[in-house]
Scaffold this active site. Structure first.
Site, PDB file in Angstrom:
ATOM      1  N   ASN A  30      -9.412  -7.426 -32.494  1.00 15.59           N
ATOM      2  CA  ASN A  30      -9.105  -6.801 -30.750  1.00 15.59           C
ATOM      3  C   ASN A  30      -8.647  -7.307 -30.086  1.00 15.59           C
ATOM      4  OD1 ASN A  30     -11.634  -3.666 -30.265  1.00 15.59           O
ATOM      5  ND2 ASN A  30     -11.164  -4.910 -32.557  1.00 15.59           N
ATOM      6  N   THR A  68     -15.974  -4.166 -28.894  1.00 17.58           N
ATOM      7  CA  THR A  68     -14.929  -3.597 -29.771  1.00 17.58           C
ATOM      8  C   THR A  68     -14.440  -1.958 -30.154  1.00 17.58           C
ATOM      9  OG1 THR A  68     -15.902  -4.143 -31.978  1.00 17.58           O
ATOM     10  CG2 THR A  68     -14.883  -5.647 -31.188  1.00 17.58           C
ATOM     11  N   CYS A  69     -13.630  -2.108 -30.970  1.00 13.07           N
ATOM     12  CA  CYS A  69     -12.622  -0.437 -31.411  1.00 13.07           C
ATOM     13  C   CYS A  69     -13.587  -0.213 -32.290  1.00 13.07           C
ATOM     14  CB  CYS A  69     -11.732   0.030 -31.340  1.00 13.07           C
ATOM     15  SG  CYS A  69     -11.394   0.069 -29.667  1.00 13.07           S
ATOM     16  N   ASP A  70     -14.813  -1.065 -33.174  1.00 10.56           N
ATOM     17  CA  ASP A  70     -15.184  -0.316 -33.939  1.00 10.56           C
ATOM     18  C   ASP A  70     -17.198  -0.210 -33.818  1.00 10.56           C
ATOM     19  OD1 ASP A  70     -16.635  -1.681 -37.009  1.00 10.56           O
ATOM     20  OD2 ASP A  70     -14.793  -2.910 -36.843  1.00 10.56           O
TER      21      ASP A  70
END
Ligand SMILES: *Cc1c(COP(=O)(O)O)cnc(C)c1O
Length: 376
Positions: free
Chosen positions: A366, A323-325
């Site tokens: 996401n 994910t973009c985390d």
């Protein structure tokens, strides 16, 4: 990894990430625990893996169940469990849920403070209750200490109060922390429970039940005690502290019933060299913290991870989710090594992942679909 899972992955080639559980292993784990604790009744902690197929197997084996919520009580009843074999073991319950459980015939409830006891007295009059005492959880990889349990003096007062409220003041419980590899932690808690039994007997209240909670470890990267090891150490401790007055004993294993039965297959999305970072390769998988591997928080649970290229020359890696985390990092410190030839598209397998994974997966963070599950 069992042959059944191996064949399923080879023949079906399911989309990843997916969790594949061999129900024979669930059955075996349950049997090992019941043989290791012949005097105890096992209440499977449903939250570890509440899949209907798992509950079906355990109902067949004669297990009882520890439910964390009213919904879990419904899962158990749907699987054919009898209300008399259910315990509503969460110390934090809405009064409406207590009432709903009581209406379904559930008669065993946990609590650890006065307000919860008052709720029980109102919504489940006359039911059996047990008070949870706090333990330090030292030695557990996944602690459950701060949030639950009261001290010994409060437990005594609360049990007397329970009796005075017309409840069946049934027993005492504790949880030494999940993935607890030190059996001595049970001994400390059992000693406290025995003191409570003695003091309350003198006050005219005979408690009946000792609830040993969960905590029995699953094998991840390291060896852990076997069910037999736990059984012997804990039964010796009970004999030591209770002598000839062995109470009714219950056990609430979760992880040790389902973890080793499941494997997660995942795909490598990217392997990147980031010299400006720490000279370690970063391996990004299609499952991470939000996809179900939540117990990697603070690198608490260190899953055994294998690749189909194992045996080739390996080097240290950091492992992260897709994910973009920024918190979606599984391991940086825990010294994981992976083959130098590993690249995107390769499969990796995360072992002993049958407990505390699928239900932790986010709904669509996401845009990721929740972890797919297969029960064989
Ligand atoms: C989670 C839980 C368990 C199960 O613990 P494991 O470490 O998975 O064995 C047992 N009892 C209670 C009250 C729990 O909350």
């Amino acid at each position: 990894m069992t042959l059944k899972i191996e064949n399923f992955l080879a023949e079906q080639v399911p989309a990843t990430p997916c969790l594949v559980v061999d129900l024979n292993v669930v059955r075996e784990n349950y049997k090992n625990l019941s043989e290791a604790f012949p005097l105890a009744r096992i209440f499977y902690a449903v939250k570890a893996n509440p899949a209907a197929q798992v509950l079906d197997v355990l109902v067949e084996e004669g297990s009882a169940f520890d439910a964390a919520s009213y919904a879990e009580i419904e899962f158990c009843l749907a699987a054919g469990a009898k209300p008399a074999d259910l315990s509503y073991g969460n110390t934090i319950k809405k009064q409406s849920d207590i009432a709903a459980a009581f209406k379904k015939g559930v008669r065993l409830f946990a609590f650890d403070c006065e307000e919860e006891l008052q709720k029980l007295a109102e919504a489940a009059p006359g039911a059996s209750v047990f008070c949870r005492i706090a333990t330090t959880n030292e030695g557990a990889d996944w602690p459950l200490s701060k949030k639950f349990g009261c001290d010994v003096e409060s437990a005594k007062k609360l049990m007397l109060m329970a009796r005075d409220l017309g409840m069946d003041a049934h027993g005492i419980s504790f949880h030494v922390g999940s993935q607890q590899t030190n059996a001595d932690q049970w001994d400390i808690a059992i000693g406290k429970v025995a003191m409570i039994f003695t003091d309350l007997r003198e006050a005219g209240l005979d408690l009946k039940m000792l609830n040993l909670g969960g905590g029995y470890a699953a094998r991840y990267r390291e060896e852990v005690p076997s069910a037999q090891d736990y059984g012997k150490a804990i039964m010796d401790s009970i004999t030591h502290h209770f002598g000839n007055h062995i109470p009714e004993i219950i056990l609430e294993p979760g992880r040790s019933v389902t973890a080793s039965a499941g494997i997660i297959e995942s795909e490598v999305v990217l392997v990147s060299n980031r010299p400006s970072q720490d000279n370690k390769r970063w391996v990004y998988l299609d499952i991470g913290f939000f996809g179900g591997l939540t117990e990697t928080m603070d690198e608490a649970i260190k899953y055994k991870i294998t690749t189909l290229k194992d045996g080739a020359k390996s080097a240290a890696v950091n492992i992260a989710g897709p994910t973009c985390d920024g918190v979606d990092i599984l391991y940086e410190k825990a010294n994981y090594q992976m083959p130098l030839t590993l690249k995107s598209g390769d499969k990796v397998r995360i072992h002993a992942a049958g407990a505390y994974t699928a239900t932790y997966a986010s709904q669509s963070f996401n845009g990721l679909t929740p972890l797919q599950e297969y029960y064989l």
